[in-house]
Enzyme design. Structure first.
Site, short mmCIF file in Angstrom:
data_model
loop_
_atom_site.label_atom_id
_atom_site.label_comp_id
_atom_site.label_asym_id
_atom_site.label_seq_id
_atom_site.Cartn_x
_atom_site.Cartn_y
_atom_site.Cartn_z
N SER A 61 -26.64 -24.49 -29.33
CA SER A 61 -25.88 -25.44 -30.28
C SER A 61 -24.37 -25.38 -29.70
O SER A 61 -23.82 -24.53 -28.95
CB SER A 61 -25.69 -24.61 -31.47
N1 SAH Z 1 -29.72 -20.36 -31.68
C1 SAH Z 1 -29.87 -20.57 -30.42
C2 SAH Z 1 -30.25 -22.23 -30.68
C3 SAH Z 1 -31.49 -22.50 -31.27
S1 SAH Z 1 -32.20 -23.92 -31.01
C4 SAH Z 1 -29.07 -20.32 -29.37
O1 SAH Z 1 -27.91 -19.81 -29.61
O2 SAH Z 1 -29.23 -20.54 -28.13
C5 SAH Z 1 -33.80 -23.60 -32.24
C6 SAH Z 1 -34.60 -22.59 -31.75
O3 SAH Z 1 -35.47 -22.48 -32.83
C7 SAH Z 1 -35.48 -23.27 -30.66
O4 SAH Z 1 -35.38 -22.35 -29.41
C8 SAH Z 1 -36.91 -23.43 -31.04
O5 SAH Z 1 -37.72 -23.01 -30.21
C9 SAH Z 1 -36.70 -22.17 -32.16
N2 SAH Z 1 -37.87 -22.39 -33.49
C10 SAH Z 1 -38.21 -23.43 -33.85
N3 SAH Z 1 -39.37 -23.25 -34.82
C11 SAH Z 1 -39.29 -21.92 -34.98
C12 SAH Z 1 -40.07 -21.17 -35.60
N4 SAH Z 1 -41.16 -21.25 -36.35
N5 SAH Z 1 -39.98 -19.74 -35.58
C13 SAH Z 1 -38.98 -19.30 -34.64
N6 SAH Z 1 -38.31 -20.03 -33.72
C14 SAH Z 1 -38.50 -21.46 -33.83
#
Ligand code: SAH
Length: 212
Positions: A61
């Site tokens: 993000s």
């Molecule tokens: N917080 C992260 C950015 C997140 S992007 C950072 O600091 O880099 C969103 C993330 O959520 C992705 O990696 C995606 O794979 C994950 N995601 C999506 N659905 C999910 C689920 N059901 N359970 C766990 N993670 C999930």
């Protein structure tokens, strides 16, 4: 001053100008080297106020959004926090400096493995990562004082509401894909208070685990 240090100082100044006023949040952003959470080719962009691509077609993000969500959590060093969507591990690292303990779940194995290595490298020992589906929550470690969902949801999964302590706060991008709002939920008994903060764009929350 090195090029990256100067860019980092400029970034924290611009976050202040965008009304991120919490000193602990700004200090945490200054302490965590964002460049190690992105691929080496993008290192020069580490301190731009922009989201960047990471593996598995996901994104790290934008620093402003990380700061805004972290500030909205109103953390203290007594709190236990659950993050859904570890991604690169950057947000989890920021949380680890402001909370007592951080639990973070990711559905993509390669992201989970890389994030675990980075947190070990930074010696952030109060973070526990799990390869898992955030839709199931993390009942063994619940209840949590705070929950942060870093992927788009149409509505907050019931398991996560159940994992939140009474008076607990949950921050998530809620709404149909492409129309989500960063939303703050406060659990007051059986009633959930909600407050919409700002319009945002996130990758979607998807059920199940990707092992490859
Ligand atoms: N917080 C992260 C950015 C997140 S992007 C950072 O600091 O880099 C969103 C993330 O959520 C992705 O990696 C995606 O794979 C994950 N995601 C999506 N659905 C999910 C689920 N059901 N359970 C766990 N993670 C999930």
């Amino acid at each position: 001053m090195s090029d990256l240090t100067e860019k980092k100082a400029r970034l924290t100044m611009s976050l202040r100008a965008q009304a991120i006023l919490s000193s602990p949040v700004l200090s945490a952003i200054e302490s965590i080297p964002r460049e190690i959470f992105i691929e080496p080719a993008l290192k020069q962009h580490a301190y731009e106020n922009a989201s960047l691509p990471i593996a598995c077609e996901q994104t790290i993000s934008q620093p402003y959004i990380v700061a805004k969500m972290t500030e909205a959590l109103e953390l203290t060093n007594r709190y236990t926090v659950l993050e859904i969507g570890t991604g690169s591990g950057y947000q989890a690292s920021i949380l680890s400096l402001l909370a007592r303990r951080v639990y973070s779940m990711e559905r993509h194995r390669p992201l989970f493995v890389e994030a675990r290595n980075r947190l070990a490298e930074l010696k952030l020992t109060n973070v526990t990562l799990r390869l898992g589906d955030g839709f199931s929550g993390w009942p063994e470690a619940a209840p949590f004082d705070r929950i942060i969902i870093t992927c788009q949801v149409d509505k907050v999964p019931d398991a996560l509401i159940q994992n939140l302590k009474p008076d607990g706060v949950l921050i998530a991008p809620i709404g149909p894909p492409g129309k989500e709002f960063l939303t703050k939920l406060i659990k007051k008994g059986d009633v959930i208070h909600t407050e919409q903060l700002i319009s945002v764009r996130f990758v979607p929350m998807i059920p199940g685990i990707e092992n490859a």
